[in-house]
Enzyme design. Structure first.
Site, PDB file in Angstrom:
ATOM      1  N   SER A  17       0.807  -1.226   0.000  1.00  0.00           N
ATOM      2  CA  SER A  17       0.000   0.000   0.000  1.00  0.00           C
ATOM      3  C   SER A  17       0.845   1.283   0.000  1.00  0.00           C
ATOM      4  O   SER A  17       0.514   2.226  -0.725  1.00  0.00           O
ATOM      5  CB  SER A  17      -0.971   0.002   1.185  1.00  0.00           C
ATOM      6  OG  SER A  17      -1.932  -0.997   0.988  1.00  0.00           O
ATOM      7  N   LYS A  64      -9.474  -4.894  11.227  1.00  0.00           N
ATOM      8  CA  LYS A  64     -10.600  -4.267  10.510  1.00  0.00           C
ATOM      9  C   LYS A  64     -11.836  -4.109  11.387  1.00  0.00           C
ATOM     10  O   LYS A  64     -12.624  -3.193  11.190  1.00  0.00           O
ATOM     11  CB  LYS A  64     -10.925  -5.067   9.245  1.00  0.00           C
ATOM     12  CG  LYS A  64      -9.816  -4.927   8.201  1.00  0.00           C
ATOM     13  CD  LYS A  64     -10.085  -5.686   6.927  1.00  0.00           C
ATOM     14  CE  LYS A  64      -8.815  -5.660   6.084  1.00  0.00           C
ATOM     15  NZ  LYS A  64      -8.914  -6.411   4.858  1.00  0.00           N
ATOM     16  N   ASP A 100     -12.636  -3.071   0.351  1.00  0.00           N
ATOM     17  CA  ASP A 100     -12.244  -4.430  -0.065  1.00  0.00           C
ATOM     18  C   ASP A 100     -13.305  -5.042  -0.971  1.00  0.00           C
ATOM     19  O   ASP A 100     -12.985  -5.654  -2.001  1.00  0.00           O
ATOM     20  CB  ASP A 100     -12.108  -5.354   1.161  1.00  0.00           C
ATOM     21  CG  ASP A 100     -10.810  -5.131   1.920  1.00  0.00           C
ATOM     22  OD1 ASP A 100      -9.815  -4.706   1.300  1.00  0.00           O
ATOM     23  OD2 ASP A 100     -10.797  -5.387   3.141  1.00  0.00           O
TER      24      ASP A 100
END
Ligand code: NDP
Length: 262
Positions: A17, A64, A100
């Protein structure tokens, strides 16, 4: 003023990322910079976000759900799936999104004629992607090693099974959404099950990226087309970048720079 972004996770050293987002910041001449932060205790996510004076973050395994709880507001899809992988700060408040699932949907757009999908695994990634796939009209079956995580999927109306009571049907796509193969050479399900479902499939997909997993090798031995998780990673990153920069750039503009990370 330069805006600072980061990825939070544990482990986080392998993440692409930072490279992806920094290529896009540079290419688009946006005054932003993206780093990585190994967050061990997910309960401290919010505190660390403000301490590091960040504008936005992505969140990877295993935080998450912590990220979901750390936000002041959530978009409707993130609320529904209970998992956040993108947070943006605006006026001192944290806004949470899940990119996602839309990233994954775009990554499998080349298989638009598929109808039945078998998902291996019942973790967070299965949670968000199964919701968007069923919204799109795909017929979803989920199998998992343990029974515990299957309960919520059964409650949501999905066909679910553990390995020992699984009766295989025919599936257009077989998709590995477990972490089996991420740091080892294990298969996501017993080989007898995989041989059966792969042999009647049209294609096999793994959400793991950056390596050929044992699952994809097995699929290739059956002469099936395969795809790894790189497109999903790229597309979730592009959508996150759109949130970070308040939709100043089109998907294609961001993609033209971000894809150079691959
Ligand atoms: P979770 O920790 O939420 O869930 C893990 C799942 O994998 C569980 O269903 C677990 O089953 C199963 N599992 C773990 N080890 C094994 C094993 N050895 N054999 C069989 N099943 C196993 O993980 P996530 O959903 O967050 O992530 C899953 C994968 O998706 C990871 O590899 C991650 O890197 C990848 N990913 C890729 C993305 C991309 O952009 N390409 C984006 C997001 C995730 P059980 O319940 O029995 O423990």
């Amino acid at each position: 003023m330069r805006e600072i972004f980061a990825i939070f996770g544990d482990p986080v050293s392998h993440s692409k990322s930072p490279l992806m987002h920094n290529l896009a910041f540079r290419g688009l001449a946006y005054d932003g910079c993206y780093g990585r932060y190994r967050l061990i205790d997910g309960e401290r996510l919010r505190e660390k976000f403000f301490e590091l004076q960040l504008k936005g973050i992505n969140i990877t395994v295993p935080h998450k759900e912590h990220a979901y709880r750390a936000c002041d507001t959530l978009d409707p899809f993130a609320t529904r799936v209970g998992a956040v992988n993108t947070i943006v700060e605006r006026d001192g408040k944290l806004h949470g999104y899940n990119t996602d699932a839309p990233g994954f949907l775009r990554a499998i757009s080349e298989y638009a004629d598929a109808k039945n999908i078998l998902l291996l695994g019942a973790g967070g990634t299965t949670k968000s992607t199964s919701a968007i796939l069923s919204d799109e009209g795909y017929d979803i079956t989920i199998i998992n090693r343990g029974r515990e995580r299957l309960k919520s999927f059964r409650d949501d109306g999905f066909k679910v099974s553990s390995f020992d009571d699984f009766t295989a049907d025919s599936y257009d796509l077989v998709i590995n959404m477990t972490s089996a193969g991420l740091q080892d050479e294990s298969l996501p399900a017993p080989k007898e099950i995989l041989d059966r479902v792969i042999s009647s499939s049209k294609a096999c997909i793994d959400v793991i990226y950056g390596k050929e997993t044992a699952f994809l090798r097995l699929a290739k031995s059956h002469n099936k087309p395969t795809k790894d998780g790189s497109d999903m990673l790229l597309y979730q990153g592009i959508i996150a970048f759109q949130h970070f920069t308040n939709y100043r750039y089109s998907f294609e503009e961001i993609e033209s720079y971000m894809k150079r990370a691959f």
